[in-house]
Write an enzyme that holds these catalytic residues in place. Sequence first.
Site, PDB file in Angstrom:
ATOM      1  N   LYS A  52       0.843  -1.204   0.000  1.00  0.00           N
ATOM      2  CA  LYS A  52       0.000   0.000   0.000  1.00  0.00           C
ATOM      3  C   LYS A  52       0.879   1.257   0.000  1.00  0.00           C
ATOM      4  O   LYS A  52       0.643   2.202  -0.756  1.00  0.00           O
ATOM      5  CB  LYS A  52      -0.924  -0.009   1.234  1.00  0.00           C
ATOM      6  N   GLN A  96      -4.271  -1.748   9.848  1.00  0.00           N
ATOM      7  CA  GLN A  96      -4.377  -3.075   9.234  1.00  0.00           C
ATOM      8  C   GLN A  96      -5.085  -4.053  10.178  1.00  0.00           C
ATOM      9  O   GLN A  96      -4.793  -4.108  11.370  1.00  0.00           O
ATOM     10  CB  GLN A  96      -2.970  -3.598   8.875  1.00  0.00           C
ATOM     11  N   ASP A 119     -10.915   3.070   4.804  1.00  0.00           N
ATOM     12  CA  ASP A 119     -11.328   1.662   4.835  1.00  0.00           C
ATOM     13  C   ASP A 119     -12.853   1.515   4.839  1.00  0.00           C
ATOM     14  O   ASP A 119     -13.371   0.432   4.554  1.00  0.00           O
ATOM     15  CB  ASP A 119     -10.808   0.999   6.123  1.00  0.00           C
TER      16      ASP A 119
HETATM   17  N1  GUN Z   1      -7.200  -6.758   6.334  1.00  0.00           N
HETATM   18  C1  GUN Z   1      -7.672  -7.426   5.260  1.00  0.00           C
HETATM   19  N2  GUN Z   1      -8.290  -6.580   4.410  1.00  0.00           N
HETATM   20  C2  GUN Z   1      -8.194  -5.349   4.961  1.00  0.00           C
HETATM   21  C3  GUN Z   1      -8.642  -4.059   4.547  1.00  0.00           C
HETATM   22  O1  GUN Z   1      -9.274  -3.856   3.501  1.00  0.00           O
HETATM   23  N3  GUN Z   1      -8.340  -3.029   5.393  1.00  0.00           N
HETATM   24  C4  GUN Z   1      -7.674  -3.225   6.567  1.00  0.00           C
HETATM   25  N4  GUN Z   1      -7.453  -2.157   7.351  1.00  0.00           N
HETATM   26  N5  GUN Z   1      -7.265  -4.413   6.974  1.00  0.00           N
HETATM   27  C5  GUN Z   1      -7.518  -5.460   6.165  1.00  0.00           C
END
Ligand code: GUN
Length: 301
Positions: A52, A96, A119
């Site tokens: 990311k 995350q 998110d």
């Molecule tokens: N863990 C798995 N997918 C995601 C996501 O889209 N966002 C976040 N913050 N954690 C994740």
Amino acid sequence: MSELIDGKKIAEEVFAECREDIAALAAQGITPGLAVVVVGSDPASLVYVGSKARRCQELGMASFKYELPVETSQAELLALVARLNADETVDGILVQSPPPAHIDEAAVVRAIDPAKDVDGFHPLNVAKLAMEEPDGFVPCTPLGVQRMLLASGIETDGAQVVVLGRSMIVGKPQALLLMAKGRGGNATVTVAHSRTRDLAAVTRSADILIAAIGRPNFVTADMVRDGAVVIDVGINRIADPSARSGTRLVGDVDFVAVAPKCRAITPVPGGVGPMTIAMLMSNTLKAARQRRGLRPWSVRG
Ligand code: GUN
């Protein structure tokens, strides 16, 4: 033979749009910024936050990466979130998931400024999705799935969609998004899960089957109607002695058995995965513009 939906290619289209928007913002002296936070050293999570951050830099956005030790306390994490909320150079904040067990994830999500919640996990953004308010943030994976369907010319209007899985990250927002009014929506959505009775009969009713149950090769050929579209959201690492690493990634769908029956199907890897990061970038740009009172898109419509 079924059509293979190329997530990498569609993600590149999204990145190209992002570059145009970033250039238009740069002309106004604005550099959008994304903060990604990971607590602990789960290897998969570290890979995700690394990619990311790299993608942000590659597109010309600022990225702020926080890799915190596993023993980070709830109070320390909340203090970081408060700092990021107050930081004008940060437009998007992502913590995350999943965090270590001693962290109250729901409390952390509630602490994020909803205007920076790229998110789409904050209760205010969940409500905005349910209420079809366009200025909210939609979780990246379901948004990516919708974008893939649109890009592939797969009509959702009036379609029977079965979403397999009821998580807050994928299943529930996916259902809300596809049942919403408008382009890429208007579907008749059924949410099925591990406790659904006669699951195969339910999944066989789908024109579009979206598998997000988190179990490797769970969807077998008998669960899919001939000519269905199958979107595989699963990312499962399984043992594979023939692979150099000893493991390999598979989806929630038994691809080899299911693909020949489908009108179209997404592979794993190279399907939904690349779309998630693409929509994260797109959500961060949306946040950057909305926080400054700018129109949602600088370049398009
Ligand atoms: N863990 C798995 N997918 C995601 C996501 O889209 N966002 C976040 N913050 N954690 C994740």
